[in-house]
Design a protein around this motif. Structure first.
Motif, PDB file in Angstrom:
ATOM      1  N   MET A   1       0.824  -1.185   0.000  1.00 38.31           N
ATOM      2  CA  MET A   1       0.000   0.000   0.000  1.00 38.31           C
ATOM      3  C   MET A   1       0.872   1.253   0.000  1.00 38.31           C
ATOM      4  SD  MET A   1      -3.356  -0.744   2.281  1.00 38.31           S
ATOM      5  CE  MET A   1      -3.163  -2.265   3.126  1.00 38.31           C
ATOM      6  N   GLU A   2       2.010   1.151   0.663  1.00 33.51           N
ATOM      7  CA  GLU A   2       2.888   2.324   0.708  1.00 33.51           C
ATOM      8  C   GLU A   2       3.383   2.717  -0.676  1.00 33.51           C
ATOM      9  OE1 GLU A   2       3.340  -0.349   2.686  1.00 33.51           O
ATOM     10  OE2 GLU A   2       2.876   0.446   4.672  1.00 33.51           O
ATOM     11  N   SER A   3       3.499   1.749  -1.579  1.00 33.36           N
ATOM     12  CA  SER A   3       3.997   2.018  -2.930  1.00 33.36           C
ATOM     13  C   SER A   3       2.879   2.217  -3.940  1.00 33.36           C
ATOM     14  CB  SER A   3       4.884   0.860  -3.389  1.00 33.36           C
ATOM     15  OG  SER A   3       5.988   0.726  -2.525  1.00 33.36           O
ATOM     16  N   ASN A   4       1.647   2.325  -3.469  1.00 36.50           N
ATOM     17  CA  ASN A   4       0.471   2.509  -4.338  1.00 36.50           C
ATOM     18  C   ASN A   4       0.328   1.381  -5.361  1.00 36.50           C
ATOM     19  OD1 ASN A   4      -0.397   4.919  -3.118  1.00 36.50           O
ATOM     20  ND2 ASN A   4       1.123   6.065  -4.299  1.00 36.50           N
ATOM     21  N   LEU A   5       0.591   0.145  -4.920  1.00 44.37           N
ATOM     22  CA  LEU A   5       0.462  -1.008  -5.803  1.00 44.37           C
ATOM     23  C   LEU A   5      -0.744  -1.873  -5.454  1.00 44.37           C
ATOM     24  CD1 LEU A   5       4.228  -2.048  -5.979  1.00 44.37           C
ATOM     25  CD2 LEU A   5       2.898  -0.775  -7.665  1.00 44.37           C
ATOM     26  N   THR A   6      -1.518  -1.465  -4.474  1.00 39.17           N
ATOM     27  CA  THR A   6      -2.696  -2.222  -4.049  1.00 39.17           C
ATOM     28  C   THR A   6      -3.929  -1.616  -4.691  1.00 39.17           C
ATOM     29  OG1 THR A   6      -1.591  -2.619  -1.947  1.00 39.17           O
ATOM     30  CG2 THR A   6      -3.948  -3.081  -2.040  1.00 39.17           C
ATOM     31  N   GLN A  28     -11.083  -1.890   9.040  1.00 40.38           N
ATOM     32  CA  GLN A  28     -10.753  -1.092  10.224  1.00 40.38           C
ATOM     33  C   GLN A  28      -9.258  -0.827  10.290  1.00 40.38           C
ATOM     34  OE1 GLN A  28     -13.079   0.123  12.568  1.00 40.38           O
ATOM     35  NE2 GLN A  28     -11.302   1.335  13.155  1.00 40.38           N
ATOM     36  N   PHE A  29      -8.457  -1.858  10.034  1.00 44.74           N
ATOM     37  CA  PHE A  29      -7.003  -1.703  10.043  1.00 44.74           C
ATOM     38  C   PHE A  29      -6.553  -0.717   8.974  1.00 44.74           C
ATOM     39  CE2 PHE A  29      -2.889  -2.802   8.237  1.00 44.74           C
ATOM     40  CZ  PHE A  29      -2.070  -2.653   9.352  1.00 44.74           C
ATOM     41  N   ILE A  30      -7.084  -0.872   7.768  1.00 47.00           N
ATOM     42  CA  ILE A  30      -6.711   0.038   6.679  1.00 47.00           C
ATOM     43  C   ILE A  30      -7.103   1.466   7.034  1.00 47.00           C
ATOM     44  CG2 ILE A  30      -7.154   0.640   4.257  1.00 47.00           C
ATOM     45  CD1 ILE A  30      -7.542  -2.439   3.791  1.00 47.00           C
ATOM     46  N   GLY A  31      -8.313   1.645   7.561  1.00 45.72           N
ATOM     47  CA  GLY A  31      -8.764   2.983   7.949  1.00 45.72           C
ATOM     48  C   GLY A  31      -7.898   3.579   9.032  1.00 45.72           C
ATOM     49  N   ASP A  32      -7.564   2.791  10.052  1.00 49.10           N
ATOM     50  CA  ASP A  32      -6.728   3.289  11.152  1.00 49.10           C
ATOM     51  C   ASP A  32      -5.318   3.612  10.687  1.00 49.10           C
ATOM     52  OD1 ASP A  32      -8.889   2.917  12.836  1.00 49.10           O
ATOM     53  OD2 ASP A  32      -8.110   1.055  13.723  1.00 49.10           O
ATOM     54  N   THR A  33      -4.816   2.819   9.751  1.00 45.44           N
ATOM     55  CA  THR A  33      -3.427   2.968   9.309  1.00 45.44           C
ATOM     56  C   THR A  33      -3.266   3.974   8.175  1.00 45.44           C
ATOM     57  OG1 THR A  33      -3.087   0.647   9.907  1.00 45.44           O
ATOM     58  CG2 THR A  33      -1.392   1.684   8.543  1.00 45.44           C
ATOM     59  N   GLU A  37     -10.288   7.322   3.609  1.00 46.99           N
ATOM     60  CA  GLU A  37     -10.308   7.569   2.175  1.00 46.99           C
ATOM     61  C   GLU A  37      -9.762   6.361   1.421  1.00 46.99           C
ATOM     62  OE1 GLU A  37      -8.655   9.665   4.323  1.00 46.99           O
ATOM     63  OE2 GLU A  37     -10.210  11.195   4.488  1.00 46.99           O
ATOM     64  N   MET A  38      -8.754   5.709   2.002  1.00 40.43           N
ATOM     65  CA  MET A  38      -8.175   4.525   1.367  1.00 40.43           C
ATOM     66  C   MET A  38      -9.179   3.369   1.396  1.00 40.43           C
ATOM     67  SD  MET A  38      -5.451   3.506  -0.242  1.00 40.43           S
ATOM     68  CE  MET A  38      -4.081   4.510   0.242  1.00 40.43           C
ATOM     69  N   PHE A  42     -10.509   1.566  -2.021  1.00 38.51           N
ATOM     70  CA  PHE A  42     -10.457   0.134  -2.275  1.00 38.51           C
ATOM     71  C   PHE A  42     -11.836  -0.425  -2.583  1.00 38.51           C
ATOM     72  CE2 PHE A  42      -6.375  -0.449   0.398  1.00 38.51           C
ATOM     73  CZ  PHE A  42      -5.600  -0.147  -0.702  1.00 38.51           C
ATOM     74  N   MET A  43     -12.840   0.005  -1.853  1.00 37.50           N
ATOM     75  CA  MET A  43     -14.193  -0.497  -2.074  1.00 37.50           C
ATOM     76  C   MET A  43     -14.724  -0.064  -3.439  1.00 37.50           C
ATOM     77  SD  MET A  43     -15.738   0.020   1.720  1.00 37.50           S
ATOM     78  CE  MET A  43     -17.108  -1.121   1.698  1.00 37.50           C
ATOM     79  N   GLU A  44     -14.510   1.194  -3.799  1.00 37.35           N
ATOM     80  CA  GLU A  44     -14.968   1.680  -5.105  1.00 37.35           C
ATOM     81  C   GLU A  44     -14.209   0.998  -6.237  1.00 37.35           C
ATOM     82  OE1 GLU A  44     -14.493   5.889  -4.786  1.00 37.35           O
ATOM     83  OE2 GLU A  44     -16.256   6.110  -3.505  1.00 37.35           O
ATOM     84  N   ASN A  45     -12.932   0.784  -6.048  1.00 32.55           N
ATOM     85  CA  ASN A  45     -12.122   0.132  -7.076  1.00 32.55           C
ATOM     86  C   ASN A  45     -12.561  -1.315  -7.274  1.00 32.55           C
ATOM     87  OD1 ASN A  45     -10.179   0.805  -8.949  1.00 32.55           O
ATOM     88  ND2 ASN A  45      -8.493   0.012  -7.727  1.00 32.55           N
TER      89      ASN A  45
END
Length: 62
Positions: A1-6, A28-33, A37-38, A42-45
């Motif tokens: 995710m840090e490299s915008n590859l997800t 929850q983890f993605i939102g907290d970390t 917006e991420m 991911f959901m829209e993608n």
């Protein structure tokens, strides 16, 4: 995710009897970390990818 590859988050949910579905925890983890917006991205993608796949199945020669 840090490299915008997800592109989206997914679950290996075809065997829920021995492995539970943990998408809420993952979101929850993605939102907290990385921020909510991420999670939305991911959901829209994932929805977009599903729609493209569906349209390719419906109109395979176009």
């Amino acid at each position: 995710m840090e490299s915008n590859l997800t592109h989206f988050a997914a679950s290996d949910a075809h065997n829920t009897t021995t492995r539970g579905l943990t998408m809420q925890e993952a979101n929850q983890f993605i939102g907290d970390t990385y921020g909510n917006e991420m999670v939305c991205f991911f959901m829209e993608n994932a929805q977009f990818c599903w729609m493209v796949k569906r349209s390719l199945e419906m109109f395979p020669n176009e």
